[in-house]
Design an enzyme around this catalytic site. Structure first.
Site, short mmCIF file in Angstrom:
data_model
loop_
_atom_site.label_atom_id
_atom_site.label_comp_id
_atom_site.label_asym_id
_atom_site.label_seq_id
_atom_site.Cartn_x
_atom_site.Cartn_y
_atom_site.Cartn_z
N THR A 108 0.88 -1.17 0.00
CA THR A 108 0.00 0.00 0.00
C THR A 108 0.91 1.22 0.00
OG1 THR A 108 -1.81 -1.13 1.13
CG2 THR A 108 -1.78 1.27 1.27
N LYS A 183 -7.41 1.50 -3.29
CA LYS A 183 -7.13 1.12 -1.90
C LYS A 183 -7.39 2.30 -0.97
CE LYS A 183 -5.61 -1.28 1.64
NZ LYS A 183 -4.35 -2.00 1.82
N LYS A 251 -0.63 5.21 8.46
CA LYS A 251 0.19 5.34 7.25
C LYS A 251 -0.72 5.45 6.03
CE LYS A 251 1.50 2.36 4.37
NZ LYS A 251 1.94 1.17 3.63
#
Length: 298
Positions: A108, A183, A251
């Site tokens: 990611t 995502k 994050k």
């Protein structure tokens, strides 16, 4: 790995897997179980040796050596900088990949790094697909991840059946960067949902309700969600020592907020929930599951 995953018959491929963390280790294991010839690389070599002892295949001391001869190089590392470190440079994967080989990245990361590496791959006669995953460690262990992809359609068509070894769905959503953007959509949706679920459960507990019973009832109606089904009961029990860590979610939300600043999208709830996760980190909950947002309300 205790998965009962069944694998579609597919010709064996020579593949590499870079990064054997909580996601990569079982993902690479599924590729081996599906019959592919797997060479692994991990920054801590002992982890790669442990994987080989468990699954067979081979390990390599550098990403470049792991990638040599591979049809597809898979990766799952920490962030943009980690990704660049295993892809670029004299010992990076791109330096070892054969012409026409495919790099499929499950980190990611930012849409920006996906586009950057996509352009570099193309210049070298390679293909790059950004392919972040959803489903967490359990999804990886059981081989049922959802994979969101961006990249060239021809390369995707070759990589998709191989990636199905660790997935239930592998879908192309557009050019390089589209997987990472999808995502981000996923994480934005989850952030607001978990905060809403936290407030609902905390409210019900203050009101003196049997929240396990309440969740069972409302879980059959319009409030139902994966988070309610899978995290509601453990939130009631105040258990958070598992799952997708708050540090990782922060994050990811940082990437969402950075991209929103770039594209002009407004994310007021996401920005607020990101701050709430900062509170959880301050409480010592950096490694607690994301459902630990409810702890702030106690």
């Amino acid at each position: 790995m205790s998965s009962s995953k069944t694998y579609a018959p597919i010709a064996p491929h020579t593949v590499a897997f870079l990064g054997l963390g909580v996601m990569g280790y079982p993902m690479a294991g599924h590729l081996s179980r599906a019959g592919h010839r797997v060479t692994v690389y991990n920054r801590t070599a002992a982890k790669a040796q442990q994987w080989v002892a468990e699954h067979g295949g081979a390990s390599a001391p550098t990403p470049r050596e792991a990638a040599q001869g591979a049809d597809i190089v898979f990766a799952c590392v920490g962030n943009d900088d980690d990704l660049r470190s295993v892809v670029l440079g004299d010992q990076g994967a791109f330096a070892g990949m054969k012409p026409g080989a495919i790099f499929m990245d499950h980190t990611t990361a930012s849409a920006e790094v996906a586009r950057e590496l996509g352009a570099q791959a193309e210049a070298r006669g390679l293909a790059f697909i950004d392919a972040p995953v959803s489903g967490g460690n359990l999804g990886a262990l059981n081989g049922v991840l959802t994979v969101m992809c961006g990249g060239p359609a021809a390369a995707f068509a070759k990589a998709q059946p191989v990636a199905m070894a660790f997935a239930k769905a592998v879908t192309l959503l557009g050019e390089q960067g589209a997987g990472q953007l999808a995502k981000m959509v996923n994480q934005i949706a989850i952030a607001g949902l978990v905060q809403g679920l936290s407030e609902a459960i905390a409210f019900g507990q203050r009101a003196g309700l049997d929240m396990k019973a309440v969740l069972e009832v409302i879980g059959k109606g319009a409030a139902q969600s994966w988070q309610m089904d899978n995290r509601g009961p453990t939130m009631v029990e105040d258990r958070f020592d598992f799952g997708f860590a708050v540090d990782w979610m922060r994050k990811d939300l940082g990437l969402c907020l950075e991209e929103a600043r770039r594209n002009g999208a407004r994310l007021p709830v996401t920005a607020l929930v990101d701050q709430f996760y900062g509170d959880v980190q301050s409480m010592g909950g950096g490694r607690w599951d994301t459902s630990s947002l409810i702890r702030r309300l106690k």
